[in-house]
Design a protein around this motif. Structure first.
Motif, PDB file in Angstrom:
ATOM      1  N   VAL A   1      32.773  42.280  62.883  1.00 29.43           N
ATOM      2  CA  VAL A   1      33.267  42.598  61.539  1.00 29.43           C
ATOM      3  C   VAL A   1      32.553  43.834  60.985  1.00 29.43           C
ATOM      4  N   ASN A   2      31.247  43.919  61.223  1.00 27.28           N
ATOM      5  CA  ASN A   2      30.501  45.083  60.737  1.00 27.28           C
ATOM      6  C   ASN A   2      30.971  46.375  61.392  1.00 27.28           C
ATOM      7  N   ASN A   3      31.570  46.251  62.600  1.00 25.68           N
ATOM      8  CA  ASN A   3      32.106  47.430  63.276  1.00 25.68           C
ATOM      9  C   ASN A   3      33.585  47.639  62.973  1.00 25.68           C
ATOM     10  N   GLY A   4      34.030  47.030  61.899  1.00 22.59           N
ATOM     11  CA  GLY A   4      35.411  47.267  61.461  1.00 22.59           C
ATOM     12  C   GLY A   4      36.426  46.276  62.006  1.00 22.59           C
ATOM     13  N   GLY A   5      35.963  45.227  62.702  1.00 27.03           N
ATOM     14  CA  GLY A   5      36.894  44.240  63.239  1.00 27.03           C
ATOM     15  C   GLY A   5      37.467  43.337  62.164  1.00 27.03           C
ATOM     16  N   GLY A   6      38.518  42.627  62.548  1.00 37.18           N
ATOM     17  CA  GLY A   6      39.171  41.697  61.620  1.00 37.18           C
ATOM     18  C   GLY A   6      40.296  42.375  60.863  1.00 37.18           C
ATOM     19  N   LYS A   7      41.091  41.530  60.209  1.00 33.70           N
ATOM     20  CA  LYS A   7      42.240  42.040  59.459  1.00 33.70           C
ATOM     21  C   LYS A   7      42.143  41.604  58.012  1.00 33.70           C
ATOM     22  N   LYS A   8      42.372  42.543  57.112  1.00 37.88           N
ATOM     23  CA  LYS A   8      42.414  42.152  55.700  1.00 37.88           C
ATOM     24  C   LYS A   8      43.767  41.539  55.405  1.00 37.88           C
ATOM     25  N   MET A   9      43.759  40.377  54.796  1.00 37.70           N
ATOM     26  CA  MET A   9      45.043  39.817  54.396  1.00 37.70           C
ATOM     27  C   MET A   9      45.038  39.538  52.902  1.00 37.70           C
ATOM     28  N   PRO A  10      46.209  39.654  52.278  1.00 38.55           N
ATOM     29  CA  PRO A  10      46.274  39.411  50.837  1.00 38.55           C
ATOM     30  C   PRO A  10      45.864  37.974  50.533  1.00 38.55           C
ATOM     31  N   ALA A  11      45.156  37.782  49.441  1.00 40.57           N
ATOM     32  CA  ALA A  11      44.716  36.451  49.038  1.00 40.57           C
ATOM     33  C   ALA A  11      44.592  36.455  47.524  1.00 40.57           C
ATOM     34  N   ASN A  12      44.265  35.330  46.972  1.00 42.49           N
ATOM     35  CA  ASN A  12      44.070  35.240  45.527  1.00 42.49           C
ATOM     36  C   ASN A  12      43.125  34.087  45.269  1.00 42.49           C
ATOM     37  N   TYR A  13      41.866  34.414  45.013  1.00 43.73           N
ATOM     38  CA  TYR A  13      40.897  33.337  44.787  1.00 43.73           C
ATOM     39  C   TYR A  13      39.874  33.741  43.744  1.00 43.73           C
ATOM     40  N   ALA A  14      39.320  32.739  43.083  1.00 46.02           N
ATOM     41  CA  ALA A  14      38.437  32.990  41.941  1.00 46.02           C
ATOM     42  C   ALA A  14      36.983  33.089  42.378  1.00 46.02           C
ATOM     43  N   HIS A  15      36.274  33.993  41.752  1.00 49.85           N
ATOM     44  CA  HIS A  15      34.824  34.095  41.925  1.00 49.85           C
ATOM     45  C   HIS A  15      34.210  34.057  40.534  1.00 49.85           C
ATOM     46  N   ASN A  16      33.496  32.984  40.263  1.00 49.07           N
ATOM     47  CA  ASN A  16      32.987  32.738  38.916  1.00 49.07           C
ATOM     48  C   ASN A  16      31.467  32.823  38.908  1.00 49.07           C
ATOM     49  N   VAL A  17      30.942  33.626  37.999  1.00 49.01           N
ATOM     50  CA  VAL A  17      29.500  33.866  37.979  1.00 49.01           C
ATOM     51  C   VAL A  17      28.967  33.660  36.573  1.00 49.01           C
ATOM     52  N   TYR A  18      27.892  32.888  36.488  1.00 48.28           N
ATOM     53  CA  TYR A  18      27.249  32.619  35.205  1.00 48.28           C
ATOM     54  C   TYR A  18      25.974  33.440  35.119  1.00 48.28           C
ATOM     55  N   SER A  19      25.747  34.051  33.950  1.00 46.55           N
ATOM     56  CA  SER A  19      24.531  34.846  33.767  1.00 46.55           C
ATOM     57  C   SER A  19      23.597  34.154  32.783  1.00 46.55           C
ATOM     58  N   ASP A  20      22.333  34.035  33.161  1.00 52.49           N
ATOM     59  CA  ASP A  20      21.331  33.450  32.265  1.00 52.49           C
ATOM     60  C   ASP A  20      20.985  34.382  31.116  1.00 52.49           C
ATOM     61  N   GLU A  21      21.320  35.657  31.253  1.00 54.16           N
ATOM     62  CA  GLU A  21      21.011  36.603  30.177  1.00 54.16           C
ATOM     63  C   GLU A  21      22.071  36.563  29.091  1.00 54.16           C
ATOM     64  N   SER A  22      23.336  36.605  29.522  1.00 51.03           N
ATOM     65  CA  SER A  22      24.397  36.555  28.504  1.00 51.03           C
ATOM     66  C   SER A  22      24.780  35.103  28.204  1.00 51.03           C
ATOM     67  N   HIS A  23      24.200  34.153  28.935  1.00 47.32           N
ATOM     68  CA  HIS A  23      24.527  32.731  28.790  1.00 47.32           C
ATOM     69  C   HIS A  23      26.024  32.500  28.902  1.00 47.32           C
ATOM     70  N   SER A  24      26.689  33.358  29.691  1.00 49.32           N
ATOM     71  CA  SER A  24      28.144  33.303  29.774  1.00 49.32           C
ATOM     72  C   SER A  24      28.595  33.497  31.215  1.00 49.32           C
ATOM     73  N   ALA A  25      29.751  32.943  31.507  1.00 43.42           N
ATOM     74  CA  ALA A  25      30.341  33.093  32.838  1.00 43.42           C
ATOM     75  C   ALA A  25      31.529  34.029  32.771  1.00 43.42           C
ATOM     76  N   THR A  26      31.763  34.719  33.905  1.00 44.33           N
ATOM     77  CA  THR A  26      32.975  35.507  34.044  1.00 44.33           C
ATOM     78  C   THR A  26      33.712  34.989  35.275  1.00 44.33           C
ATOM     79  N   SER A  27      35.020  35.138  35.252  1.00 48.25           N
ATOM     80  CA  SER A  27      35.824  34.739  36.408  1.00 48.25           C
ATOM     81  C   SER A  27      36.645  35.939  36.860  1.00 48.25           C
ATOM     82  N   THR A  28      36.502  36.292  38.135  1.00 53.23           N
ATOM     83  CA  THR A  28      37.230  37.440  38.677  1.00 53.23           C
ATOM     84  C   THR A  28      38.146  36.938  39.784  1.00 53.23           C
ATOM     85  N   MET A  29      39.385  37.379  39.801  1.00 53.15           N
ATOM     86  CA  MET A  29      40.279  37.003  40.891  1.00 53.15           C
ATOM     87  C   MET A  29      40.171  38.056  41.995  1.00 53.15           C
ATOM     88  N   ILE A  30      39.914  37.583  43.216  1.00 59.03           N
ATOM     89  CA  ILE A  30      39.772  38.499  44.349  1.00 59.03           C
ATOM     90  C   ILE A  30      41.069  38.467  45.150  1.00 59.03           C
TER      91      ILE A  30
END
Ligand code: RUQ
Ligand code: CUA
Length: 654
Positions: free
Chosen positions: A278-307
């Motif tokens: 994979v590091n040498n460019g192997g694999g295939k990118k395929m369309p997807a739709n999934y959430a990545h949710n991150v909470y910050s202790d500084e802002s005391h808030s979470a964000t959700s990003t769709m990948i």
């Protein structure tokens, strides 16, 4: 199939009879000198601390509960995948994004297998990972705050069960699909399962500094069910092992149709090889739709990003990376011993326990001794990879842990026992009954190169008569064994919450001194924080009203608000100004359609309230915080929609 008479006898007995017998034994045991010895071993005097933390999965509670060992005292429930009204997780505006997915907001999951981060094969106590089984996700809990700080959804997956185990430097946390599905998802007849459905094994990288997770690649495997997994370690570091069942690829009546093959497989995956590809460019990118949710202790808030895309690898494109080890029979647990040499397949329907040898596996691969293939993936010969079997160890093996002293501890669901056996000779050393029907067992550090072989905790599926009855629904029961000697000794029963599957234990000294006491107010970067009392205020933007509120023993500022109207959406952004350990305040508003907030010192949280009725409505602090806690209250005046009462608030100066 050889099964001892004793086991057959215990099988023939109805569970209720078994449990009666067991209660008799228990009562006997309670009176003896042994029992007082056991009591001493679990006694943690008032004010003293336990030696270990145990992070026990809640199964269908969706959360993790934290216990002390050896006392069995519960310290905390950490909300992970489930909304938690106790502190407002998943109800507060800041934490709602944590539960966002491609299916929208999901307030629940089935949380199975916690695993603690490692460095060089040793528990480092930085994070606990746990899988959401139902809507596939991996969560990360920060062990400084004991809070869930990240959740990543796993696309192309369904029933995220062979997860969330970490490699020996936490390079990856792994998520394998239990149910194979069409990839990408599509509208096809279910009976086209065979050959068309795929099983995705996802390798999620963990940033060594901040722990941030991201899906590095997904290996698209044949449409089997991938049940459990464990990383190689030591000599087998760089490999990951997954048990499979339903290699028949049945799509109906699996109880019968997925038990046809005499052997299923353990899939051995050389992730280092795939990583390089994979590091040498192997694999295939395929369309997807999934959430990545991150909470910050500084802002005391979470964000959700769709990948929107994911990197997919076909195992056939990376020759030498994936092999199948025949393993009897519908294996469940897939466990690797501390040295990395032995890979244990816990064949649910087999009388013997299968122990594979990593060294033999490598030899067989080097000599290309294959026995056909499955969809092009080479199958090794059973005899060529087998180190040996543990004969007639019990019935219904599920999971194995290790004590770091050369022994394995396997749970047997059907014969309801924990069996200790020697890894080299594969002889049974001891067996102890479990009350009743054990699932997992946990030894602190059991999934690492350095277990702490002092205690084992078995987590049982059936409770029956172990405690005072509580109607038809009982909590599950855990049992603590002293495993420091040759024979195991039952020390304690304690109830657990939800349905524990795996657990992860760690010596308290690795994490307790890093446990955070407060959030520094001066470092609060919440966009709606009120850092000075003088800044407390109420602002209207159309029908949205933002209340910038503070709390400190024993008042809210402001505590009287007028000019709110029916139909408004009121945001209470509340900052706790305390800077002492263990002084949270709560906030509850009459008629709120969510939950309370429990706000830690220095933290800001937001509750939304939509007043529906004209009147003067109180709010109050829910946590008994001082002698004047009952005085910690306030009012909101709600006027009709058309009224022109001006917005005003008290700052409590007079
Ligand atoms: S699995 S027993 Cu997730 Cu064995 Cu629970
Ligand atoms: Cu603040 Cu009670």
């Amino acid at each position: 199939m050889k099964i001892s008479l004793k086991i057959i006898a215990s099988l023939l007995l109805a569970t209720s009879i078994v449990s009666c017998n067991n209660s008799e034994q228990k009562k006997e045991g309670n009176r003896g000198a042994l029992a007082s010895n056991a009591a001493e071993k679990v006694y943690v005097a008032p004010g003293e601390h336990d030696e270990f933390y145990a992070f026990i999965s809640g199964g269908y509670s969706g959360n993790i509960t934290v216990y002390g060992l050896p006392s069995g005292r519960m310290f905390k429930e950490i909300p992970v995948f489930s909304q938690f009204p106790t502190n407002g997780y998943g109800y507060s505006e800041e934490t709602k994004p944590m539960l966002n997915t491609s299916h929208g907001f999901i307030p629940w999951d089935d949380a199975h297998h916690p695993d603690i981060s490692q460095t060089s094969g040793k528990l480092d106590g930085r994070w606990v990972f746990i899988n959401g089984n139902n809507t596939p996700r991996i969560a990360k809990i920060d062990l400084k705050t004991f809070e869930t700080t990240e959740i990543i959804e796993v696309p192309n997956s369904a029933g995220n069960h062979s997860s969330s185990f970490v490699t020996e430097n936490t390079e990856y946390v792994v998520a394998g699909t239990r149910f194979s599905v069409p990839v990408p998802q599509q509208d096809i007849p279910i009976n086209e399962y065979k050959g068309k459905f795929k099983g995705a094994l996802s390798f999620i990288s963990v940033d060594p500094e901040d722990g941030r997770m991201s899906i590095k690649f997904q290996l698209m495997m044949p449409g089997f069910d991938y049940d459990l997994s464990h990383p190689g370690r030591g000599k087998s570091h760089g490999w990951f092992f997954f048990t499979t069942y339903n290699t028949e690829e049945a799509n109906t009546l699996l109880e019968v149709n997925a038990s046809q093959n005499d052997k299923d497989f353990i899939a051995a995956v050389n992730w280092k090889k795939i990583e390089e590809y994979v590091n040498n460019g192997g694999g295939k990118k395929m369309p997807a739709n999934y959430a990545h949710n991150v909470y910050s202790d500084e802002s005391h808030s979470a964000t959700s990003t769709m990948i929107k895309e994911v990197l997919v690898v076909d195992p056939l494109e990376v020759p030498g990376a994936v092999f199948l080890l025949p393993t009897p029979k519908s294996p469940h647990g897939c466990d690797v011993d501390p040295s990395g040499e032995y890979i244990i397949g816990n064949g649910k329907l087999s009388a013997d326990l299968t122990v594979h040898s990593f060294t033999k596996m490598i030899n067989a691969i080097e000599n290309k001794k294959f026995d056909g293939d499955a969809y092009g993936i080479p199958i090794l010969k059973f005899e060529d990879v087998l180190a040996g079997t543990v004969k007639q160890a019990g019935l219904g093996p599920l999971h194995t842990e290790f004590d770091g002293k050369g022994n394995g501890y396997t749970t047997f669901f059907i014969s309801s026992e924990l069996v200790k056996w020697n890894l080299e000779t594969r002889e049974v050393i001891d067996r102890q009954p479990n009350y009743y029907s054990v699932g997992h067992v946990m030894i602190p550090g059991g999934n690492s190169a350095h277990p702490f072989g002092k205690y084992a905790v078995s987590m049982n599926k059936i409770t029956k008569d172990r405690y005072l009855p509580t109607g038809p629904e009982l909590e599950h029961s855990a049992q603590l064994f002293d495993i420091s000697g040759e024979k195991m000794e039952l020390l304690l029963d304690f109830p657990t919450h939800g349905e524990p599957h795996y657990a992860a234990g760690i010596p308290a000294e690795i994490i307790k001194d890093r446990s955070q006491k407060i959030y520094k107010l001066a470092e609060n970067k919440h966009e709606y924080a009120t850092l000075a009392n003088g800044d407390a205020r109420v602002e209207r933007k159309g029908n949205e009203v933002h209340v910038y509120m503070t709390m400190i023993r024993s008042h809210f500022t402001p505590d009287n608000i007028e000019g709110i109207k029916v139909g408004d959406k009121v945001y209470f952004h509340i900052t706790n100004h305390e800077q002492d350990f263990d002084v949270p305040h709560g906030f509850a508003m009459i008629g709120a359609n969510n939950a309370e907030l429990l706000i830690m010192p220095g933290q800001t949280k937001t509750l939304v309230w939509k007043p529906k009725q004209v009147g003067v409505w109180p709010f109050y602090c829910t946590d008994f915080c001082s002698a004047l806690h009952q005085e910690m209250q306030g009012y909101v005046r709600v006027s009709p929609k058309a009224s022109n009462i001006k917005l005003s608030w008290s700052l409590g100066e007079d």
